[in-house]
Design an enzyme around this catalytic site. Structure first.
Site, short mmCIF file in Angstrom:
data_model
loop_
_atom_site.label_atom_id
_atom_site.label_comp_id
_atom_site.label_asym_id
_atom_site.label_seq_id
_atom_site.Cartn_x
_atom_site.Cartn_y
_atom_site.Cartn_z
N LYS A 1 0.85 -1.20 0.00
CA LYS A 1 0.00 0.00 0.00
C LYS A 1 0.88 1.24 0.00
CE LYS A 1 0.77 1.23 4.52
NZ LYS A 1 1.58 2.38 4.91
N ASP B 1 -2.43 -1.02 10.29
CA ASP B 1 -2.59 -0.92 8.83
C ASP B 1 -3.33 -2.11 8.23
OD1 ASP B 1 -1.36 1.50 8.50
OD2 ASP B 1 0.61 0.66 7.99
O1 C5P Z 1 -0.39 -0.89 15.07
P1 C5P Z 1 1.06 -1.08 14.77
O2 C5P Z 1 1.60 -2.35 15.38
O3 C5P Z 1 1.40 -0.93 13.33
O4 C5P Z 1 1.79 0.11 15.49
C1 C5P Z 1 3.15 0.12 15.84
C2 C5P Z 1 3.35 1.22 16.86
O5 C5P Z 1 3.12 2.49 16.25
C3 C5P Z 1 2.38 1.16 18.03
O6 C5P Z 1 2.90 0.40 19.07
C4 C5P Z 1 2.23 2.59 18.42
O7 C5P Z 1 3.32 2.96 19.24
C5 C5P Z 1 2.39 3.35 17.12
N1 C5P Z 1 1.11 3.74 16.50
C6 C5P Z 1 0.42 4.83 17.01
N2 C5P Z 1 -0.76 5.21 16.42
C7 C5P Z 1 -1.24 4.56 15.34
C8 C5P Z 1 -0.53 3.46 14.81
C9 C5P Z 1 0.65 3.08 15.42
O8 C5P Z 1 0.84 5.45 17.98
N3 C5P Z 1 -2.39 4.96 14.78
#
Ligand code: C5P
Length: 292
Positions: free
Chosen positions: A10, A140
């Site tokens: 993406k 995502d």
């Molecule tokens: O959800 P994902 O595992 O991709 O996110 C990785 C890190 O990025 C999370 O632990 C968080 O610290 C941060 N994050 C965030 N807000 C989001 C997506 C991710 O703070 N909308």
């Protein structure tokens, strides 16, 4: 029983942070589009137990791998035991999408895992149910389950499909050697929040109008200023210098995409980027991919 699924990358054509969610994630406002750059997942159901293999030795093979996380989530939610004869699963992942690029490779692999297992085990979970489930393992993944082109909000779980890009739209993607951890990118943002917010709404309006120049003009990513990676600036300059209508880093980086309306122009740009081996270690041309 075998099944092979493609897991597309993406791009974030816009990425803005507009607040915090109640569970302390960052609240996003983003336009995301799936493109025809793929990993591939092969599923083989039968025997007993759950096994995962991958053609890239540098990837984690344990619970840190999103395919393993998605597999565990699927079997715990559906209550199916892979220890029952005939219910075992072997998953094989072939990676093409670079890691730590903001191209959603791991998320797309997880989305394909959930969709594929849902088909193989005939569990009948709806797309909405898969979206809801998937955000528990990555922000995502809901978009990757939806596919196509969409505006994403909340932590990433609010997905609203929008109009397709004009059919002439084509992207050049280039990634520097340096990778970025998503967690670190959000942490750096929280230490130094950016006051200037781009308006994803303007990009959506431009997409609705079908005007490529306006679309290009609203391509943006808040993390570019936060991370300030010199190779990213250099790649962006090259894309724009070759006539990209707009260019920005995707996700939390470090890959950059540029929007073109001519494949020929995009190919000339790609050729030039490939000569810059000191700053570019992955590059390709790709097109938007719309779900059925
Ligand atoms: O959800 P994902 O595992 O991709 O996110 C990785 C890190 O990025 C999370 O632990 C968080 O610290 C941060 N994050 C965030 N807000 C989001 C997506 C991710 O703070 N909308």
């Amino acid at each position: 029983m075998m099944l092979t699924l493609k897991a597309p990358a993406k791009l974030n054509l816009s990425l803005d942070i507009i607040g915090k969610t109640s569970d302390n994630y960052h609240q996003l406002d983003s336009v995301m589009v799936a493109v025809d750059l793929y990993d591939e997942l092969t599923f083989e159901r039968g025997g007993e137990g759950a096994y995962f293999s991958c053609d890239r030795p540098d990837l984690p093979m344990d619970d840190d791998n999103l395919v393993v996380k998605a597999t565990n989530l699927f079997f715990s939610v559906t209550g199916i035991s892979t220890q029952s004869p005939g219910n075992g699963i072997k998953l094989r992942l072939q990676k093409v999408i670079p890691r730590q690029a903001g191209l959603g490779g791991g998320s797309s692999d997880a989305a394909a895992t959930l969709s594929g297992l849902n088909r193989l085990y005939q569990t009948g979970l709806s797309r909405e149910e898969l979206v809801k489930l998937s955000v528990n393992i990555g922000s995502d993944i809901p978009f990757c389950i939806n596919g196509g082109i969409a505006r994403a909000g909340g932590r990433g779980e609010i997905i609203e499909s929008i109009a397709p890009l004009p059919s002439s739209a084509v992207f050049v993607i280039a990634k520097p050697e340096v990778g970025v951890s998503t967690h670190k990118a959000f942490y750096l943002y929280s230490q130094n929040p950016v006051a200037d917010h781009f308006e994803t709404g303007k990009l959506v309006a431009a997409i609705n109008s079908g005007n490529m120049v306006q679309i290009g003009g609203h391509i943006s990513n808040i993390f570019e200023g936060v991370l300030d990676i010199s190779q990213v600036h250099e790649i962006k300059k090259t894309l724009l210098g070759h006539g990209a209508l707009g260019a920005a880093m995707t996700g939390s980086g470090s890959a950059v995409s540029g929007l073109f309306e001519s494949v020929q122009t995009a190919e000339i740009c790609l050729e030039d980027l490939r000569k810059k081996q000191d700053i570019v270690n992955f590059s390709c041309i790709c097109s938007p991919l719309y779900s059925s």
